[in-house]
Design an enzyme around this catalytic site. Structure first.
Site, short mmCIF file in Angstrom:
data_model
loop_
_atom_site.label_atom_id
_atom_site.label_comp_id
_atom_site.label_asym_id
_atom_site.label_seq_id
_atom_site.Cartn_x
_atom_site.Cartn_y
_atom_site.Cartn_z
N SER A 115 0.85 -1.19 0.00
CA SER A 115 0.00 0.00 0.00
C SER A 115 0.88 1.24 0.00
O SER A 115 1.99 1.21 0.57
CB SER A 115 -0.87 0.02 1.26
OG SER A 115 -1.55 1.26 1.38
N TYR A 148 -1.66 0.52 10.41
CA TYR A 148 -1.81 -0.10 9.09
C TYR A 148 -0.55 0.18 8.26
O TYR A 148 0.03 -0.72 7.65
CB TYR A 148 -3.05 0.48 8.39
CG TYR A 148 -3.24 0.01 6.96
CD1 TYR A 148 -3.78 -1.25 6.69
CD2 TYR A 148 -2.92 0.84 5.88
CE1 TYR A 148 -3.97 -1.66 5.37
CE2 TYR A 148 -3.11 0.44 4.57
CZ TYR A 148 -3.64 -0.83 4.32
OH TYR A 148 -3.83 -1.24 3.01
N ALA A 198 2.46 0.90 9.23
CA ALA A 198 3.65 0.20 9.74
C ALA A 198 3.63 -1.26 9.29
O ALA A 198 4.67 -1.83 8.94
CB ALA A 198 3.70 0.29 11.26
N SER A 199 2.45 -1.87 9.27
CA SER A 199 2.38 -3.28 8.84
C SER A 199 2.71 -3.41 7.35
O SER A 199 3.33 -4.38 6.92
CB SER A 199 1.01 -3.89 9.16
OG SER A 199 0.00 -3.36 8.33
N1 NAP Z 1 -8.67 -0.84 -1.52
C1 NAP Z 1 -7.68 0.00 -1.30
O1 NAP Z 1 -7.88 1.24 -1.35
C2 NAP Z 1 -6.30 -0.50 -1.02
C3 NAP Z 1 -5.25 0.44 -1.02
C4 NAP Z 1 -3.95 0.02 -0.76
C5 NAP Z 1 -3.71 -1.32 -0.52
N2 NAP Z 1 -4.76 -2.23 -0.53
C6 NAP Z 1 -4.43 -3.63 -0.24
O2 NAP Z 1 -4.95 -4.44 -1.28
C7 NAP Z 1 -5.14 -5.76 -0.76
C8 NAP Z 1 -6.51 -6.27 -1.20
O3 NAP Z 1 -7.51 -5.50 -0.55
P1 NAP Z 1 -8.87 -5.06 -1.23
O4 NAP Z 1 -8.84 -3.58 -1.32
O5 NAP Z 1 -9.10 -5.84 -2.47
O6 NAP Z 1 -9.92 -5.38 -0.07
P2 NAP Z 1 -10.87 -6.63 0.19
O7 NAP Z 1 -11.85 -6.76 -0.91
O8 NAP Z 1 -11.35 -6.46 1.57
O9 NAP Z 1 -9.89 -7.89 0.08
C9 NAP Z 1 -9.12 -8.39 1.13
C10 NAP Z 1 -9.19 -9.91 1.05
O10 NAP Z 1 -8.27 -10.47 2.01
C11 NAP Z 1 -8.86 -11.61 2.56
N3 NAP Z 1 -8.26 -11.84 3.87
C12 NAP Z 1 -8.22 -10.99 4.92
N4 NAP Z 1 -7.62 -11.57 5.97
C13 NAP Z 1 -7.23 -12.80 5.56
C14 NAP Z 1 -6.57 -13.87 6.19
N5 NAP Z 1 -6.16 -13.80 7.46
N6 NAP Z 1 -6.35 -15.01 5.48
C15 NAP Z 1 -6.77 -15.11 4.20
N7 NAP Z 1 -7.41 -14.12 3.55
C16 NAP Z 1 -7.65 -12.98 4.23
C17 NAP Z 1 -10.36 -11.32 2.63
O11 NAP Z 1 -11.14 -12.49 2.50
P3 NAP Z 1 -11.69 -13.35 3.73
O12 NAP Z 1 -12.33 -12.37 4.67
O13 NAP Z 1 -12.64 -14.31 3.11
O14 NAP Z 1 -10.50 -14.03 4.30
C18 NAP Z 1 -10.57 -10.44 1.40
O15 NAP Z 1 -11.03 -11.21 0.28
C19 NAP Z 1 -4.97 -5.67 0.75
O16 NAP Z 1 -3.70 -6.16 1.11
C20 NAP Z 1 -5.05 -4.17 1.02
O17 NAP Z 1 -4.35 -3.79 2.19
C21 NAP Z 1 -6.02 -1.84 -0.76
#
Ligand code: NAP
Length: 254
Positions: A143, A156, A158-159
């Site tokens: 991110s 967030y 930091a992680s």
């Molecule tokens: N959307 C943004 O604006 C944004 C910006 C910067 C970075 N990101 C990063 O992009 C990545 C994808 O996020 P997204 O935006 O697509 O959001 P999202 O739709 O909420 O997707 C996150 C996915 O991670 C899975 N997940 C969470 N904890 C898990 C665990 N312990 N084990 C296995 N699966 C797990 C969730 O599914 P389950 O609940 O079914 O496990 C969910 O499908 C993330 O790393 C996020 O930090 C997003």
């Protein structure tokens, strides 16, 4: 079909960026192993993959929690058995909890570290023999929050900074056998915004702030991140790219 013959394991594949990455990688010819905790969400993505690619699609649904070592070992073994190889690993699973330090709950920090650091470490360890064999590639979905100083989002960030460090260090440690890169998304329209630990006003305020800080004037689409993940998996475009932290962020960090 630049990923033809390859098998790619994608975490967090049941929604958002992970789901879009699965469809895009499959369209480029990859077999895809879908990992996440909710089997029904993964099945939904599997159906999208089959719809996009048709009869030739190869997809495995492997429910598991990336923070739990036995579950990671199980899903990696199952993916390797199913496809006979693992060429790509996309560490995309993520969870965000935004709050000021005074209000932060330490168990939420633990969850973010489990998902953004411990999970990728466990997955890279488990996939490594397969990735070495195939000359494979790891793409971490980090991110811009891991490089910007953002009040109210420090834990967030930091992680994700830890994931960025892991990316760069392992790029050196595992070269030349395995490439390790990260994509750093800016704000992307995904279900992540439904569950940030903020109330509705807090989410509105956050979204307005993100929009005004993004020169391109809009949120990104999951497919716009997925495309760069696939390019980093693909040897044709990225054989000489490792240790990169690539912002795909509408100019957010420019
Ligand atoms: N959307 C943004 O604006 C944004 C910006 C910067 C970075 N990101 C990063 O992009 C990545 C994808 O996020 P997204 O935006 O697509 O959001 P999202 O739709 O909420 O997707 C996150 C996915 O991670 C899975 N997940 C969470 N904890 C898990 C665990 N312990 N084990 C296995 N699966 C797990 C969730 O599914 P389950 O609940 O079914 O496990 C969910 O499908 C993330 O790393 C996020 O930090 C997003």
């Amino acid at each position: 079909m630049t990923l033809a013959g390859k098998a790619v394991l994608i975490t967090g594949a049941g929604s958002g960026i992970g789901s879009a990455t699965a469809v895009r990688a499959a369209r480029r010819g990859a077999a895809v192993a879908l990992v996440g905790r909710r089997a029904e969400a993964l099945e939904h993505t599997a159906a999208q993959v089959r719809e996009a690619v048709g009869e030739g699609s190869r997809v495995a649904v492997l429910a598991g929690d990336v923070g739990k070592a036995p579950e990671v070992e199980r899903v990696v073994a199952a993916a390797a058995e199913h496809f006979g190889r693992i060429d790509g690993l996309v560490n995309n699973a993520g969870t965000a909890r935004f709050s000021a330090l005074e209000d932060a709950r330490i168990d939420e920090l633990d969850t973010m570290l489990d998902t953004h650091l411990r999970g990728p470490v466990l997955l890279i360890q488990a996939c490594l023999p397969h990735l070495r064999r195939s000359g494979g590639s790891v793409v971490n979905v980090s991110s811009v929050g891991g490089v910007l100083s953002l009040p109210g989002r420090s834990l967030y960030g930091a992680s994700k900074a830890a994931l960025n460090h892991l990316t760069r260090s392992l790029a050196r440690e595992l070269a030349p056998a395995v490439r390790v890169n990260a994509v750093l998304p800016g704000p992307v329209e995904t279900p992540m915004y439904d569950d940030l630990g903020l109330d509705a006003d807090g989410v509105d305020e956050l979204r307005e702030g993100l929009l005004s800080a993004t020169p391109m004037g809009r949120f990104g689409r999951p497919e716009e991140i997925a495309e760069w993940v696939c390019l980093l998996l693909d040897e044709e475009s990225s054989a000489w790219v490792t240790g990169a932290l690539l912002p795909v962020d509408g100019g957010r960090t420019a």
